[in-house]
Design a protein around this motif. Structure first.
Motif, PDB file in Angstrom:
ATOM      1  N   LYS A 210       0.844  -1.189   0.000  1.00  0.00           N
ATOM      2  CA  LYS A 210       0.000   0.000   0.000  1.00  0.00           C
ATOM      3  C   LYS A 210       0.881   1.241   0.000  1.00  0.00           C
ATOM      4  O   LYS A 210       1.905   1.281   0.684  1.00  0.00           O
ATOM      5  N   GLY A 211       0.446   2.265  -0.732  1.00  0.00           N
ATOM      6  CA  GLY A 211       1.174   3.519  -0.703  1.00  0.00           C
ATOM      7  C   GLY A 211       1.056   4.187   0.649  1.00  0.00           C
ATOM      8  O   GLY A 211       2.016   4.748   1.177  1.00  0.00           O
ATOM      9  N   ILE A 212      -0.138   4.106   1.238  1.00  0.00           N
ATOM     10  CA  ILE A 212      -0.417   4.668   2.554  1.00  0.00           C
ATOM     11  C   ILE A 212      -1.391   3.724   3.258  1.00  0.00           C
ATOM     12  O   ILE A 212      -2.148   3.002   2.598  1.00  0.00           O
ATOM     13  N   GLU A 213      -1.365   3.704   4.576  1.00  0.00           N
ATOM     14  CA  GLU A 213      -2.079   2.673   5.334  1.00  0.00           C
ATOM     15  C   GLU A 213      -3.574   2.630   5.043  1.00  0.00           C
ATOM     16  O   GLU A 213      -4.181   1.558   5.006  1.00  0.00           O
ATOM     17  N   THR A 214      -4.189   3.782   4.807  1.00  0.00           N
ATOM     18  CA  THR A 214      -5.632   3.830   4.600  1.00  0.00           C
ATOM     19  C   THR A 214      -6.042   3.576   3.148  1.00  0.00           C
ATOM     20  O   THR A 214      -7.225   3.551   2.838  1.00  0.00           O
ATOM     21  N   ALA A 215      -5.056   3.396   2.274  1.00  0.00           N
ATOM     22  CA  ALA A 215      -5.334   3.217   0.847  1.00  0.00           C
ATOM     23  C   ALA A 215      -5.481   1.737   0.502  1.00  0.00           C
ATOM     24  O   ALA A 215      -5.191   0.847   1.305  1.00  0.00           O
ATOM     25  N   TYR A 216      -5.924   1.504  -0.727  1.00  0.00           N
ATOM     26  CA  TYR A 216      -6.001   0.136  -1.228  1.00  0.00           C
ATOM     27  C   TYR A 216      -4.612  -0.357  -1.616  1.00  0.00           C
ATOM     28  O   TYR A 216      -3.707   0.425  -1.876  1.00  0.00           O
ATOM     29  N   THR A 217      -4.462  -1.667  -1.669  1.00  0.00           N
ATOM     30  CA  THR A 217      -3.230  -2.259  -2.187  1.00  0.00           C
ATOM     31  C   THR A 217      -3.005  -1.795  -3.617  1.00  0.00           C
ATOM     32  O   THR A 217      -3.930  -1.803  -4.435  1.00  0.00           O
ATOM     33  N   LYS A 218      -1.754  -1.355  -3.935  1.00  0.00           N
ATOM     34  CA  LYS A 218      -1.480  -0.880  -5.295  1.00  0.00           C
ATOM     35  C   LYS A 218      -0.460  -1.746  -6.037  1.00  0.00           C
ATOM     36  O   LYS A 218      -0.412  -1.749  -7.255  1.00  0.00           O
ATOM     37  N   ARG A 219       0.384  -2.438  -5.313  1.00  0.00           N
ATOM     38  CA  ARG A 219       1.393  -3.306  -5.915  1.00  0.00           C
ATOM     39  C   ARG A 219       1.402  -4.649  -5.191  1.00  0.00           C
ATOM     40  O   ARG A 219       1.018  -4.763  -4.030  1.00  0.00           O
ATOM     41  N   LEU A 220       1.893  -5.655  -5.903  1.00  0.00           N
ATOM     42  CA  LEU A 220       2.102  -6.976  -5.316  1.00  0.00           C
ATOM     43  C   LEU A 220       3.531  -7.422  -5.592  1.00  0.00           C
ATOM     44  O   LEU A 220       4.018  -7.284  -6.711  1.00  0.00           O
ATOM     45  N   ILE A 221       4.194  -7.922  -4.577  1.00  0.00           N
ATOM     46  CA  ILE A 221       5.399  -8.716  -4.804  1.00  0.00           C
ATOM     47  C   ILE A 221       4.967 -10.172  -4.713  1.00  0.00           C
ATOM     48  O   ILE A 221       4.397 -10.602  -3.706  1.00  0.00           O
TER      49      ILE A 221
END
Length: 231
Positions: free
Chosen positions: A180-191
């Motif tokens: 997540k870019g920021i804690e309250t945001a949605y997941t944006k990337r996956l490793i």
């Protein structure tokens, strides 16, 4: 263009090669390199990921490949100027026609994913033009050693399709990091990490910033051996 300075190495950059970014830093800091002896990076760009992995594992040997001649020259310069230069090699190579007798304990890539872009450098580095997911996965599955790991960072929107393609190539998902870019945001990337052997999936969450332009404690701890943070 101004170089990007890390604690143990420096990255020379170019306007025509995809620059140092958070995705590359995260993959370089989180990919499972500890047990690897032979590492292949597909699409080196500036060489950032291989350099970070070489710092983390002082015993591994690295081969980087890229189809962009300017990127290869830049990577060569960054490799040669690093304290890990004796273990780092890179070549100008199209992964689709890459031939090698050896296998790799870790194959790592920050692969192309944008479908449309007006940028010349993005056309190669970030579009699925020169190398699509299917080609990347199929070839990588054949180059992995018995206990090897295939590690990528991709947008969350591409996750399900990517995982489906790996299943079709007899690869098993063994690690998933939701970024997540920021804690309250949605997941944006996956490793995502895959193996030729089915294992219990390890899933975790990683937050980059605790507030806008304020790195999280998690990110600061992860990158403390790499980044030079301003006081």
């Amino acid at each position: 263009m101004k170089p990007f300075t890390f604690k143990q190495f420096e990255i020379q950059q170019s306007k025509n090669v995809f620059r140092v970014g958070t995705d590359g830093v995260l993959l370089g800091a989180l990919a499972s390199v500890d047990d690897a002896s032979e590492v292949l990076e597909i699409g080196t760009g500036t060489g950032l990921i291989s350099l970070m992995l070489a710092q983390r594992n002082p015993n591994a040997e690295f081969l980087g490949i890229d189809i962009n001649e300017e990127a290869v020259n830049l990577t060569k310069q960054n490799f040669e100027n690093s304290p890990f230069h004796s273990r780092l090699k890179n070549i100008l190579q199209d992964f689709k026609t890459f031939q090698v007798d050896s296998q790799f304990d870790l194959i790592v890539s920050n692969p192309p994913y944008f479908e449309i872009s007006d940028s010349v450098k993005d056309k190669i580095a970030r579009q699925t033009v020169e190398l699509n997911f299917s080609q990347l996965i199929s070839k990588s599955s054949k180059l992995l050693s018995k206990n090897g790991i295939f590690s990528v960072i991709i947008p969350v929107e591409a996750g399900n399709d990517f995982i489906k393609l790996t299943q079709e190539n007899q690869l098993f998902l063994i690690r998933k990091i939701n970024i997540k870019g920021i804690e309250t945001a949605y997941t944006k990337r996956l490793i995502l990490e895959f193996s030729l052997t089915d294992k219990d999936l390890k899933e975790s969450e990683f937050v980059i910033e605790k507030s806008p332009r304020q790195y999280s404690d998690q990110y600061l701890e992860l990158t403390k051996e790499f980044h030079v943070f301003r006081k």
